[in-house]
Design a protein around this motif. Structure first.
Motif, PDB file in Angstrom:
ATOM      1  N   ARG A   6       7.603   1.190  -6.130  1.00 27.64           N
ATOM      2  CA  ARG A   6       6.957   2.404  -5.207  1.00 27.64           C
ATOM      3  C   ARG A   6       6.583   3.326  -6.124  1.00 27.64           C
ATOM      4  N   GLU A   7       6.534   4.419  -7.495  1.00 25.45           N
ATOM      5  CA  GLU A   7       6.014   4.287  -8.066  1.00 25.45           C
ATOM      6  C   GLU A   7       4.790   4.299  -8.561  1.00 25.45           C
ATOM      7  N   LEU A   8       5.136   2.972  -9.239  1.00 30.27           N
ATOM      8  CA  LEU A   8       4.138   2.485  -9.948  1.00 30.27           C
ATOM      9  C   LEU A   8       3.011   2.267  -9.005  1.00 30.27           C
ATOM     10  N   SER A   9       3.028   0.992  -7.943  1.00 33.13           N
ATOM     11  CA  SER A   9       2.180   2.103  -7.094  1.00 33.13           C
ATOM     12  C   SER A   9       1.528   2.723  -6.841  1.00 33.13           C
ATOM     13  N   GLU A  10       2.085   3.287  -5.897  1.00 35.79           N
ATOM     14  CA  GLU A  10       1.453   5.308  -5.792  1.00 35.79           C
ATOM     15  C   GLU A  10       0.285   5.317  -7.058  1.00 35.79           C
ATOM     16  N   ILE A  11       0.756   5.055  -8.125  1.00 34.11           N
ATOM     17  CA  ILE A  11       0.221   5.448  -9.453  1.00 34.11           C
ATOM     18  C   ILE A  11      -0.890   4.608  -9.985  1.00 34.11           C
ATOM     19  N   VAL A  65     -10.367  -4.168  -6.898  1.00 31.60           N
ATOM     20  CA  VAL A  65      -9.633  -5.540  -6.256  1.00 31.60           C
ATOM     21  C   VAL A  65      -8.537  -4.413  -6.002  1.00 31.60           C
ATOM     22  N   MET A  66      -7.967  -4.989  -5.555  1.00 29.97           N
ATOM     23  CA  MET A  66      -6.264  -4.419  -4.850  1.00 29.97           C
ATOM     24  C   MET A  66      -5.033  -4.831  -5.191  1.00 29.97           C
ATOM     25  N   VAL A  67      -4.207  -4.100  -5.857  1.00 28.76           N
ATOM     26  CA  VAL A  67      -3.845  -4.667  -6.387  1.00 28.76           C
ATOM     27  C   VAL A  67      -2.611  -3.666  -6.496  1.00 28.76           C
TER      28      VAL A  67
END
Length: 127
Positions: free
Chosen positions: A5-10, A23-25
């Protein structure tokens, strides 16, 4: 789960890399070793194969910043070394779904004369 979750947010809000700007990652999953030294982050990129490669390169360039932010946000004994891996399972699923839709559409176009009715095709043969 918290690391994912934190990686996605960062990545979504703080990484400013040209390879990631168009792009959307999505971080599909993150596997952290029990000793918290390593993390494999599986990512999915919406776009072409070239866009996916550019996004992966952008993440590799920003890995130091991402790791520092992860350490600041998540209270872990060790901050894991990050390895980003391109996960193409979502793209594969979308591709297979399109192929199935194409076959279904082709079967409808052929009509009942050639393909037989749906009931005949699914019913058990009568003896």
């Amino acid at each position: 789960m918290e690391v994912q979750r934190e990686l996605s947010e960062i990545i979504r809000t703080q990484v400013k890399d040209p390879g990631l700007s168009r792009v959307m990652v999505t971080v599909v999953s993150a596997e952290v070793t029990p000793d918290l030294k390593y993390c494999k982050a599986y990512i999915s990129v919406l776009g072409s194969e070239e866009a996916a490669k550019a996004a992966l390169e952008g993440l590799k360039r920003a890995v130091g910043f991402i790791r520092k932010e992860l350490a600041r946000r998540v209270n872990l004994r060790n901050t894991p070394e990050l390895k980003f891996i391109l996960d193409q399972s979502i793209e594969y699923g979308v591709h297979m779904s399109r192929l199935i839709d194409d076959v279904t559409e082709h079967m409808k176009d052929r009509g009942d004369e050639e393909a037989g009715s749906e009931e005949e095709w699914w019913d058990e043969p009568e003896e």
